[in-house]
Enzyme design. Structure first.
Site, PDB file in Angstrom:
ATOM      1  N   VAL A 227       0.844  -1.201   0.000  1.00 60.57           N
ATOM      2  CA  VAL A 227       0.000   0.000   0.000  1.00 60.57           C
ATOM      3  C   VAL A 227       0.874   1.244   0.000  1.00 60.57           C
ATOM      4  CG1 VAL A 227      -2.034  -1.033   1.091  1.00 60.57           C
ATOM      5  CG2 VAL A 227      -0.172  -0.149   2.536  1.00 60.57           C
ATOM      6  N   ARG A 229       4.135   2.501  -2.518  1.00 61.08           N
ATOM      7  CA  ARG A 229       4.260   2.971  -3.897  1.00 61.08           C
ATOM      8  C   ARG A 229       4.538   1.756  -4.780  1.00 61.08           C
ATOM      9  NH1 ARG A 229       1.849   7.383  -4.155  1.00 61.08           N
ATOM     10  NH2 ARG A 229       3.033   8.181  -5.925  1.00 61.08           N
ATOM     11  N   ASP A 253      -2.201  -2.683  -4.023  1.00 58.45           N
ATOM     12  CA  ASP A 253      -3.102  -1.553  -4.222  1.00 58.45           C
ATOM     13  C   ASP A 253      -2.432  -0.458  -5.044  1.00 58.45           C
ATOM     14  OD1 ASP A 253      -5.665  -0.181  -3.612  1.00 58.45           O
ATOM     15  OD2 ASP A 253      -4.374   1.224  -2.533  1.00 58.45           O
ATOM     16  N   GLU A 258      -0.043   2.894 -13.566  1.00 58.02           N
ATOM     17  CA  GLU A 258      -1.448   3.041 -13.181  1.00 58.02           C
ATOM     18  C   GLU A 258      -2.175   3.941 -14.166  1.00 58.02           C
ATOM     19  OE1 GLU A 258      -1.812   4.329  -9.117  1.00 58.02           O
ATOM     20  OE2 GLU A 258      -0.642   2.654  -8.334  1.00 58.02           O
ATOM     21  N   HIS A 277      -5.644   1.325  -6.421  1.00 53.02           N
ATOM     22  CA  HIS A 277      -5.106   2.443  -5.643  1.00 53.02           C
ATOM     23  C   HIS A 277      -6.223   3.141  -4.849  1.00 53.02           C
ATOM     24  CE1 HIS A 277      -1.515   5.436  -5.603  1.00 53.02           C
ATOM     25  NE2 HIS A 277      -2.145   5.438  -4.440  1.00 53.02           N
ATOM     26  N   SER A 279      -6.873   2.187  -1.290  1.00 50.50           N
ATOM     27  CA  SER A 279      -6.822   1.812   0.128  1.00 50.50           C
ATOM     28  C   SER A 279      -7.062   2.991   1.066  1.00 50.50           C
ATOM     29  CB  SER A 279      -5.479   1.150   0.451  1.00 50.50           C
ATOM     30  OG  SER A 279      -4.403   2.035   0.196  1.00 50.50           O
TER      31      SER A 279
END
Length: 320
Positions: A227, A229, A253, A258, A277, A279
């Site tokens: 969680v 990078r 996550d 991305e 992404h 969380s």
């Protein structure tokens, strides 16, 4: 002492949808909204830059250009790697982040992943969709061990929540100190952990730290969570570890790219939970980010010292 702001500063906002609520600053700042394409031409006229679109790398690309630069940059995120460049790091510009907004939500999300993995919930849902009645035994969480990598507010919040579940935790930071292990202890702690949680900032020291070696020293029963990078993890090494059953499973996550491309092999890896992404994103999180920035702006406009000031060379707020 912080610099004295002009009477009506220009606040440049690198937009994302939905835009921030800045109504309290009406009449107190000249607010200019921009997209990534026009950021470079508008930077010289700005006193303050709000990086609302914290997924964009536009600041890192536009900052080295000609002309003056804002005296203060605030990013609506915990990480600052998306905006930091050598020119910004070497400048007198103050950089602040959204420290404090995401700590508890991310800790809760990690706890949910630990419980889901221990209780085999993904397979339960899969069997339900298939209308299959298959009894299994699941793991008890209390009494297991976790290694949390990243000793900032998010990492410490994760430790608090996992301890409430009865998990024995070890916290690893950049330097060893009371209650926190240093990098030299990482392999030993990872090799004993049932849950390995990555919550570190992205720096030169942490880039790719979870590689083939780290996955190799984990127990076959270990579950890995990132969680922090995306670039903390060598995703190819993780794929090999899961395919070869070196570890029991993982949850990501954050990712190197991305959104995660549709053709990424990560989607189909055995034992991997993929989330987009999210969380730290709970109901009302954008309003909290906006309110935090407005409070910081009011401190700045009053000539008071800013909070959440990032050490631009280290890449995070000192003190953790």
């Amino acid at each position: 002492m912080p610099p004295t702001p002009p009477d009506r500063p220009t606040l440049l906002v690198l937009d994302a949808d939905p835009p921030p609520r800045l109504g309290r600053l009406t009449g107190r700042a000249r607010i200019v909204h921009t997209d990534a394409a026009r950021l470079a031409e508008r930077l010289p006229a700005a006193d303050v830059l709000l990086v609302w679109d914290f997924t964009s790398h536009a600041v890192r690309e536009a900052w080295p250009g000609e002309g003056p630069r804002p005296r203060w940059v605030h990013t609506a995120s915990a990480g600052v790697d998306h905006l930091m460049c050598p020119e910004l790091a070497a400048s007198d510009t103050v950089v602040t982040n959204a420290r404090g907004i995401f700590d508890q939500p991310i800790a809760e999300y990690v706890a949910a992943l630990v419980l889901a993995a221990a209780k085999d919930l993904p397979r339960t849902l899969e069997y339900q969709r298939e209308r299959v009645w298959r009894h299994r035994e699941t793991r008890r969480v209390a009494g297991t061990r976790a290694c949390v990598v990243g000793s900032g507010p998010i990492g410490r919040a994760i430790v608090r929540v996992l301890k409430a579940l009865g998990v024995t935790t070890a916290l690893v930071g950049r330097v060893p100190r009371t209650g926190i292990h240093g990098p030299a202890d990482l392999d030993r702690l990872v090799s004993r952990a049932d849950w390995v949680i990555a919550a570190a900032p992205l720096t030169e020291q942490t880039y790719g730290m979870f590689d083939a070696h780290r996955f190799g020293v984990m127990q076959p029963s270990a579950f890995f969570v990132n969680v922090g990078r995306g670039a903390l993890v060598d995703e190819d090494a993780l794929a090999r570890a899961l395919n070869r059953r070196w570890i029991a499973g993982a949850a990501l996550d954050v990712f190197a790219t991305e959104p995660l491309p549709e053709d990424s092999p990560l989607w189909g890896l055995p034992g991997l939970i993929v989330s987009p992404h999210m969380s730290g994103d709970t109901v009302g999180w954008r309003d909290e980010l906006g309110a935090q920035f407005v409070a910081l702006y009011e401190r700045w406009a009053a000539g008071r010292t800013l909070l959440n000031v990032v050490d631009k060379k280290r890449g995070y707020v000192p003190g953790h």
